[in-house]
Design an enzyme around this catalytic site. Sequence first.
Site, PDB file in Angstrom:
ATOM      1  N   GLY A 137      11.076  -2.688   0.808  1.00  0.00           N
ATOM      2  CA  GLY A 137      11.950  -3.941  -0.062  1.00  0.00           C
ATOM      3  C   GLY A 137      11.464  -3.588  -1.357  1.00  0.00           C
ATOM      4  O   GLY A 137      11.719  -2.421  -1.667  1.00  0.00           O
ATOM      5  N   VAL A 193      10.206  -4.844  -5.533  1.00  0.00           N
ATOM      6  CA  VAL A 193       9.143  -5.620  -6.526  1.00  0.00           C
ATOM      7  C   VAL A 193      10.167  -5.990  -7.512  1.00  0.00           C
ATOM      8  O   VAL A 193      10.510  -5.348  -8.507  1.00  0.00           O
ATOM      9  CB  VAL A 193       8.007  -4.938  -6.925  1.00  0.00           C
ATOM     10  CG1 VAL A 193       7.038  -5.665  -7.653  1.00  0.00           C
ATOM     11  CG2 VAL A 193       7.213  -4.383  -5.691  1.00  0.00           C
ATOM     12  N   GLU A 202      -0.259 -10.409  -8.871  1.00  0.00           N
ATOM     13  CA  GLU A 202      -0.522 -10.053 -10.317  1.00  0.00           C
ATOM     14  C   GLU A 202       0.344  -8.841 -10.807  1.00  0.00           C
ATOM     15  O   GLU A 202       0.488  -8.147  -9.900  1.00  0.00           O
ATOM     16  CB  GLU A 202      -2.150 -10.071 -10.480  1.00  0.00           C
ATOM     17  CG  GLU A 202      -2.537  -8.852  -9.734  1.00  0.00           C
ATOM     18  CD  GLU A 202      -4.035  -8.679  -9.785  1.00  0.00           C
ATOM     19  OE1 GLU A 202      -4.758  -8.657  -8.604  1.00  0.00           O
ATOM     20  OE2 GLU A 202      -4.527  -8.752 -10.663  1.00  0.00           O
ATOM     21  N   GLY A 205       1.707   0.066 -14.368  1.00  0.00           N
ATOM     22  CA  GLY A 205       2.815   0.623 -13.216  1.00  0.00           C
ATOM     23  C   GLY A 205       2.096   1.434 -12.253  1.00  0.00           C
ATOM     24  O   GLY A 205       0.953   1.448 -11.967  1.00  0.00           O
ATOM     25  N   GLU A 206       2.844   2.228 -11.537  1.00  0.00           N
ATOM     26  CA  GLU A 206       2.473   3.250 -10.665  1.00  0.00           C
ATOM     27  C   GLU A 206       1.716   4.467 -11.244  1.00  0.00           C
ATOM     28  O   GLU A 206       2.129   5.139 -12.183  1.00  0.00           O
ATOM     29  CB  GLU A 206       3.580   3.751  -9.736  1.00  0.00           C
ATOM     30  CG  GLU A 206       4.133   2.657  -8.930  1.00  0.00           C
ATOM     31  CD  GLU A 206       5.402   3.290  -8.336  1.00  0.00           C
ATOM     32  OE1 GLU A 206       6.150   2.220  -7.598  1.00  0.00           O
ATOM     33  OE2 GLU A 206       5.641   4.463  -8.418  1.00  0.00           O
ATOM     34  N   ASP A 223      -1.522   4.799   4.296  1.00  0.00           N
ATOM     35  CA  ASP A 223      -0.470   5.175   3.573  1.00  0.00           C
ATOM     36  C   ASP A 223      -0.897   5.164   2.027  1.00  0.00           C
ATOM     37  O   ASP A 223       0.018   4.842   1.352  1.00  0.00           O
ATOM     38  CB  ASP A 223       0.710   4.339   3.775  1.00  0.00           C
ATOM     39  CG  ASP A 223       2.028   4.710   3.286  1.00  0.00           C
ATOM     40  OD1 ASP A 223       3.091   3.665   2.951  1.00  0.00           O
ATOM     41  OD2 ASP A 223       2.159   5.936   3.175  1.00  0.00           O
ATOM     42  N   LYS A 251      -0.928   6.865  -1.389  1.00  0.00           N
ATOM     43  CA  LYS A 251      -0.191   7.726  -2.079  1.00  0.00           C
ATOM     44  C   LYS A 251      -0.093   7.153  -3.539  1.00  0.00           C
ATOM     45  O   LYS A 251      -0.213   5.924  -3.726  1.00  0.00           O
ATOM     46  CB  LYS A 251       1.018   8.112  -1.452  1.00  0.00           C
ATOM     47  CG  LYS A 251       1.943   6.619  -1.310  1.00  0.00           C
ATOM     48  CD  LYS A 251       3.151   7.155  -0.336  1.00  0.00           C
ATOM     49  CE  LYS A 251       3.995   5.780  -0.028  1.00  0.00           C
ATOM     50  NZ  LYS A 251       4.982   5.882   1.015  1.00  0.00           N
ATOM     51  N   ASN A 265       1.206   3.612  -4.328  1.00  0.00           N
ATOM     52  CA  ASN A 265       0.452   2.657  -3.865  1.00  0.00           C
ATOM     53  C   ASN A 265      -0.705   2.444  -4.746  1.00  0.00           C
ATOM     54  O   ASN A 265      -1.590   1.639  -4.291  1.00  0.00           O
ATOM     55  CB  ASN A 265       0.004   2.610  -2.282  1.00  0.00           C
ATOM     56  CG  ASN A 265       1.179   2.720  -1.392  1.00  0.00           C
ATOM     57  OD1 ASN A 265       2.363   2.285  -1.830  1.00  0.00           O
ATOM     58  ND2 ASN A 265       1.109   3.155  -0.445  1.00  0.00           N
ATOM     59  N   ASP A 279      -0.183  -2.293  -0.930  1.00  0.00           N
ATOM     60  CA  ASP A 279       0.607  -2.133   0.179  1.00  0.00           C
ATOM     61  C   ASP A 279      -0.397  -1.676   1.470  1.00  0.00           C
ATOM     62  O   ASP A 279      -0.108  -1.165   2.345  1.00  0.00           O
ATOM     63  CB  ASP A 279       1.618  -0.756   0.023  1.00  0.00           C
ATOM     64  CG  ASP A 279       2.841  -1.239  -0.594  1.00  0.00           C
ATOM     65  OD1 ASP A 279       3.796  -0.400  -0.725  1.00  0.00           O
ATOM     66  OD2 ASP A 279       2.939  -2.311  -0.842  1.00  0.00           O
ATOM     67  N   THR A 312       8.720  12.060   3.756  1.00  0.00           N
ATOM     68  CA  THR A 312       8.006  13.320   3.611  1.00  0.00           C
ATOM     69  C   THR A 312       6.633  13.187   3.795  1.00  0.00           C
ATOM     70  O   THR A 312       6.061  12.026   3.602  1.00  0.00           O
ATOM     71  CB  THR A 312       8.158  13.384   1.820  1.00  0.00           C
ATOM     72  OG1 THR A 312       7.436  12.030   1.274  1.00  0.00           O
ATOM     73  CG2 THR A 312       9.409  13.569   1.253  1.00  0.00           C
TER      74      THR A 312
HETATM   75  C1  RQQ Z   1       6.802  -6.728 -19.040  1.00  0.00           C
HETATM   76  O1  RQQ Z   1       7.388  -6.291 -17.876  1.00  0.00           O
HETATM   77  C2  RQQ Z   1       7.066  -5.203 -17.289  1.00  0.00           C
HETATM   78  C3  RQQ Z   1       5.574  -4.745 -17.565  1.00  0.00           C
HETATM   79  C4  RQQ Z   1       4.816  -3.522 -17.015  1.00  0.00           C
HETATM   80  C5  RQQ Z   1       5.482  -3.001 -16.066  1.00  0.00           C
HETATM   81  C6  RQQ Z   1       5.102  -1.809 -15.276  1.00  0.00           C
HETATM   82  N1  RQQ Z   1       4.664  -2.264 -13.971  1.00  0.00           N
HETATM   83  C7  RQQ Z   1       5.133  -2.086 -12.841  1.00  0.00           C
HETATM   84  O2  RQQ Z   1       6.146  -1.235 -12.958  1.00  0.00           O
HETATM   85  C8  RQQ Z   1       5.015  -2.455 -11.471  1.00  0.00           C
HETATM   86  C9  RQQ Z   1       5.606  -2.025 -10.384  1.00  0.00           C
HETATM   87  C10 RQQ Z   1       5.085  -2.632  -9.099  1.00  0.00           C
HETATM   88  C11 RQQ Z   1       4.046  -3.640  -9.014  1.00  0.00           C
HETATM   89  N2  RQQ Z   1       3.707  -4.085  -7.806  1.00  0.00           N
HETATM   90  C12 RQQ Z   1       2.791  -5.158  -7.986  1.00  0.00           C
HETATM   91  C13 RQQ Z   1       2.327  -5.624  -8.929  1.00  0.00           C
HETATM   92  N3  RQQ Z   1       2.719  -4.993 -10.069  1.00  0.00           N
HETATM   93  C14 RQQ Z   1       3.607  -3.791 -10.115  1.00  0.00           C
HETATM   94  C15 RQQ Z   1       3.926  -3.487 -11.528  1.00  0.00           C
HETATM   95  C16 RQQ Z   1       6.990  -3.598 -15.600  1.00  0.00           C
HETATM   96  C17 RQQ Z   1       7.257  -4.594 -16.283  1.00  0.00           C
END
Ligand code: RQQ
Length: 325
Positions: free
Chosen positions: A30, A32, A97, A102-103, A142, A144, A147, A163, A182
């Site tokens: 899905g 986020v 939260e 980010g990743e 999983d 990686k 995640n 995840d 992969t």
């Molecule tokens: C203010 O707007 C933003 C600030 C920072 C980001 C970078 N974060 C992300 O890109 C991100 C991706 C997947 C996630 N899954 C679960 C929880 N948090 C997550 C954050 C993305 C948006």
Amino acid sequence: NLMSDDQSSLPTALQDKYVLTRRIGTGVCGEVRLAFERSTCRKLAVKIINKKNFQSEGTATRNAETEIQILQRVDHPCLIKTEDFYQTEDSYYIVLELMEGGELFHRVKSQQQLNEGVAKLYFYQMLCAVQYLHRNGIIHRDLKPENILLSSNEDTCLIKVTDFNQSRILEEAALMRTLCGTPSYLAPEVFTHASTTGYGLAVDAWSLGVLLFVCLSGYAPFHESFSENSVKEQIIRGEFTMVPSKWRRVSNQAKDVVRKLLVVDPTQRMSVDEALQHPWLQDQQMLQTARSLMYPEGEDALPAAAPSDAPVAASMEVESSTGER
Ligand SMILES: COc1ccc(CNC(=O)c2ccc3nccnc3c2)cc1
């Protein structure tokens, strides 16, 4: 886009509490989206999973507790926390939260490779998270860079594993899907043992070895360009390549951790517990930093022993003796 039918298909209870905006991540199951809690304007992440490619048809549900409940039951500073949960007949909506950094995948890519101290800090936190999962009978299966999420854009930051519940839910289907995806991070026994229930905790140790390799060097240990063997062959043989130019500045102790995790025989592979005891991680400064990130309230909970000659303490002493508070 969001304002058309998607918005209308969102549960009204979810819409009452949150405004969903742009997509910030995508996964196998899905996507986020960045969300804002209406009452507080707090930024959150909403993971939307459509059930059709989530349901492992036919396999008996593992036990009374759904995996989502496991997700809500586990509690560790390096595991993503579920704030809220909704579902419609075709999707799950998990409010998480927001991890502002980010990743890990993008962090390593943008920095070519992490400096060893930063890689050690992140790796230590991953080990703590996975050790906690293992102690709760959960095998991630999983792990990686996609995640592993970072709490901020600072090098010194908290990381969280995400995840981890899905792989349990996707147990059988995941094996099929995994064998199509992969295989870069998969442990050899995933290919050799047919059923998913056959492999144990050691698969996560292997993936952590691949994760550490990537953090330290900036590239994946098993890659079709490194050998005429397929990536799957390289993994089954434990045939990884340490390109000298990328590993020159990496310490021998760090390389030793990687070599002891990327061992084909799961019974000979270093475990998560053993990795936590490895000399490379007996770094008091890193441990102190990690502890303060993971348990920030730990700092004021234990009152620091004020040195006897601290003038401040003295003046406060005076105040209280005059009855002023
Ligand atoms: C203010 O707007 C933003 C600030 C920072 C980001 C970078 N974060 C992300 O890109 C991100 C991706 C997947 C996630 N899954 C679960 C929880 N948090 C997550 C954050 C993305 C948006």
